[in-house]
Write an enzyme that holds these catalytic residues in place. Structure first.
Site, PDB file in Angstrom:
ATOM      1  N   GLU A  91       0.824  -1.209   0.000  1.00  0.00           N
ATOM      2  CA  GLU A  91       0.000   0.000   0.000  1.00  0.00           C
ATOM      3  C   GLU A  91       0.856   1.255   0.000  1.00  0.00           C
ATOM      4  O   GLU A  91       1.957   1.256   0.533  1.00  0.00           O
ATOM      5  CB  GLU A  91      -0.831   0.059   1.284  1.00  0.00           C
ATOM      6  N   CYS A 104       3.257   8.294   1.555  1.00  0.00           N
ATOM      7  CA  CYS A 104       3.724   7.304   2.522  1.00  0.00           C
ATOM      8  C   CYS A 104       3.865   5.969   1.795  1.00  0.00           C
ATOM      9  O   CYS A 104       2.891   5.475   1.219  1.00  0.00           O
ATOM     10  CB  CYS A 104       2.712   7.197   3.659  1.00  0.00           C
ATOM     11  N   CYS A 111       5.888  -7.677   7.746  1.00  0.00           N
ATOM     12  CA  CYS A 111       6.923  -7.148   8.636  1.00  0.00           C
ATOM     13  C   CYS A 111       7.209  -8.183   9.713  1.00  0.00           C
ATOM     14  O   CYS A 111       6.308  -8.879  10.163  1.00  0.00           O
ATOM     15  CB  CYS A 111       6.408  -5.861   9.284  1.00  0.00           C
ATOM     16  N   CYS A 115       5.208  -5.490  16.327  1.00  0.00           N
ATOM     17  CA  CYS A 115       4.641  -4.496  17.253  1.00  0.00           C
ATOM     18  C   CYS A 115       3.154  -4.804  17.500  1.00  0.00           C
ATOM     19  O   CYS A 115       2.404  -5.089  16.568  1.00  0.00           O
ATOM     20  CB  CYS A 115       4.794  -3.081  16.701  1.00  0.00           C
ATOM     21  N   CYS A 118       0.209  -2.854  15.572  1.00  0.00           N
ATOM     22  CA  CYS A 118       0.379  -2.565  14.142  1.00  0.00           C
ATOM     23  C   CYS A 118      -0.246  -3.639  13.250  1.00  0.00           C
ATOM     24  O   CYS A 118       0.007  -4.834  13.433  1.00  0.00           O
ATOM     25  CB  CYS A 118       1.869  -2.442  13.839  1.00  0.00           C
ATOM     26  N   CYS A 332      -2.026   2.484   7.825  1.00  0.00           N
ATOM     27  CA  CYS A 332      -1.285   1.563   6.965  1.00  0.00           C
ATOM     28  C   CYS A 332      -1.549   0.101   7.289  1.00  0.00           C
ATOM     29  O   CYS A 332      -1.914  -0.262   8.396  1.00  0.00           O
ATOM     30  CB  CYS A 332       0.191   1.875   7.000  1.00  0.00           C
TER      31      CYS A 332
HETATM   32  N1  SAH Z   1       8.528  -0.107  10.767  1.00  0.00           N
HETATM   33  C1  SAH Z   1       8.676   1.316  10.796  1.00  0.00           C
HETATM   34  C2  SAH Z   1       7.842   2.046   9.780  1.00  0.00           C
HETATM   35  C3  SAH Z   1       6.422   1.588   9.544  1.00  0.00           C
HETATM   36  S1  SAH Z   1       5.242   1.915  10.806  1.00  0.00           S
HETATM   37  C4  SAH Z   1       8.426   1.825  12.191  1.00  0.00           C
HETATM   38  O1  SAH Z   1       8.118   1.039  13.062  1.00  0.00           O
HETATM   39  O2  SAH Z   1       8.607   3.011  12.428  1.00  0.00           O
HETATM   40  C5  SAH Z   1       4.958   3.655  10.712  1.00  0.00           C
HETATM   41  C6  SAH Z   1       4.507   4.268  12.012  1.00  0.00           C
HETATM   42  O3  SAH Z   1       3.153   3.910  12.318  1.00  0.00           O
HETATM   43  C7  SAH Z   1       5.330   3.838  13.201  1.00  0.00           C
HETATM   44  O4  SAH Z   1       5.562   4.930  14.047  1.00  0.00           O
HETATM   45  C8  SAH Z   1       4.414   2.833  13.855  1.00  0.00           C
HETATM   46  O5  SAH Z   1       4.769   2.603  15.187  1.00  0.00           O
HETATM   47  C9  SAH Z   1       3.075   3.490  13.657  1.00  0.00           C
HETATM   48  N2  SAH Z   1       1.910   2.637  13.826  1.00  0.00           N
HETATM   49  C10 SAH Z   1       1.777   1.330  13.556  1.00  0.00           C
HETATM   50  N3  SAH Z   1       0.542   0.902  13.859  1.00  0.00           N
HETATM   51  C11 SAH Z   1      -0.122   1.971  14.331  1.00  0.00           C
HETATM   52  C12 SAH Z   1      -1.434   2.164  14.832  1.00  0.00           C
HETATM   53  N4  SAH Z   1      -2.311   1.166  14.911  1.00  0.00           N
HETATM   54  N5  SAH Z   1      -1.769   3.419  15.219  1.00  0.00           N
HETATM   55  C13 SAH Z   1      -0.891   4.428  15.151  1.00  0.00           C
HETATM   56  N6  SAH Z   1       0.360   4.315  14.704  1.00  0.00           N
HETATM   57  C14 SAH Z   1       0.749   3.082  14.311  1.00  0.00           C
END
Ligand code: SAH
Length: 345
Positions: A91, A104, A111, A115, A118, A332
């Site tokens: 995406e 973006c 991944c 986390c 996410c 995302c």
């Molecule tokens: N892997 C990288 C980049 C992709 S995630 C990273 O971890 O930074 C991009 C951003 O979105 C990161 O700050 C991540 O922690 C955040 N993110 C992921 N899921 C989210 C959610 N459900 N709500 C808000 N931010 C989120």
């Protein structure tokens, strides 16, 4: 097939010289791929027909198929779901700001970082994207809208520092004066905290903005929602960030997703201010996006403002991220998951 859109100019020159071609053909080919951004060899009209045929037999020009495109009625945000040549999906999200268009983009299919909040990591890791697949997300959005993309954030699906070589190659290509010629200062790379790679990135001394996904203020809390913290803890992460700033003189941006009842208390705001004291930085407060499997709820508005005030009062710069594309599920990882689920069910 050789992935020529991932190749730098010297690499293209070497490839063509291997085919008995003069050096200037390299520049011509590079310009077709990255300046005019055509998708077929037939269009490369200043290359001899025999060369075009030879290239078509041995090389591919990476293209993405737009499987879905959603346009927000609220703010013009566009979400693209692309199908890659092997059937996988990624995406991109195009956002409109006063200062221009920001895109973006994704760096991996899935991944492995795990986390808890996410969507992109829920079904695990499939593969790295090639530099050309990362780049083509930018070219495709430009082609589709006819507008200039003024900034890029590597904040889509995937951990960019877990695909270091292809991401570095992407940065080299997207900033090339004979290509899109984007300035490093208009590119942000976001990481969950892959410390050895942050150090390696610092050594490259690029003028990109490094974003760190922090989301917690002590090791126990951070390890509970971000497994990477068990490999490199907060102290190691912040030390690497300080090295990054010392080397590049760039301000680091810390992402902090506010999750109701988890990391949004006054005490945590004070701890965050303490952790970042004296650092050249900026904090982006993000109301967490709801992800079905995670079940986390965003903090109430008053809590978010109170959290921000604690930071501001202690001299830490903050912004609260505006929610864009709320009507198209623009956060995302969510469209790809829907696509995979549709295929599976
Ligand atoms: N892997 C990288 C980049 C992709 S995630 C990273 O971890 O930074 C991009 C951003 O979105 C990161 O700050 C991540 O922690 C955040 N993110 C992921 N899921 C989210 C959610 N459900 N709500 C808000 N931010 C989120």
């Amino acid at each position: 097939m050789t992935d020529i859109k991932s190749m730098t100019l010297p690499e293209l020159e070497a490839l063509l010289s291997g085919l008995g071609q003069p050096k200037f053909r390299g520049k011509q080919l590079f310009s077709w791929l990255h300046e005019k951004r055509v998708l077929s060899f037939e269009e490369m009209t200043n290359l001899p027909a025999a060369l075009r045929e030879r290239l078509a037999e041995t090389c591919c020009i990476t293209a993405l198929e737009t499987e879905r495109k959603l346009v927000s009625q609220l703010d013009g945000t566009i979400k693209y779901l692309y199908r890659l040549q092997d059937g996988e999906h990624v995406e991109s999200v195009l956002m409109r700001y006063e200062h221009g268009i920001s895109l973006c983009i994704s760096s991996q299919v899935g991944c492995r970082m795990g986390c808890a909040f996410c969507a992109s990591t829920k079904a695990g890791f499939v593969r790295n994207l090639t530099a050309s697949e990362i780049l083509e997300q930018v070219y495709a959005a430009g082609r589709d809208t006819g507008e200039r993309i003024s900034s890029i954030v590597l904040m889509g699906i995937g951990e960019p520092l877990d695909n270091f070589d292809q991401v570095m190659r992407f940065l080299e290509l997207v900033t090339d004066p004979h290509g899109l010629n984007l300035s490093h200062r208009h590119i942000s790379l976001s990481t969950c905290g892959v410390v050895d790679r942050i150090r390696e990135l610092a050594e490259k001394d690029l003028q990109i903005t490094l974003s760190i996904s922090l989301h917690a203020t002590d090791d126990a809390a951070r390890s509970a929602i971000m497994p990477i913290n068990k490999r490199w803890n907060l102290e190691e992460l912040l030390a690497a960030c300080q090295e990054y700033t010392d080397k590049t003189h760039r301000r680091i941006s810390y992402e902090y997703a506010l999750i109701s009842g988890v990391n949004d208390s006054r005490r945590q705001a004070e701890e965050l201010a303490g952790l970042l004291k004296g650092m050249l930085c900026h904090v982006n407060l993000i109301p967490v996006n709801y992800v079905r499997e995670a079940g986390y709820e965003k903090s109430p508005r008053e809590k978010i403002y109170a959290f921000q005030k604690v930071l501001n009062d202690r001299g830490v710069n903050t912004t609260i991220r505006r929610t864009l594309g709320a009507d198209i599920n623009a956060a995302c990882g969510q469209l790809r998951r829907e696509a995979e689920e549709t295929v599976l069910s």
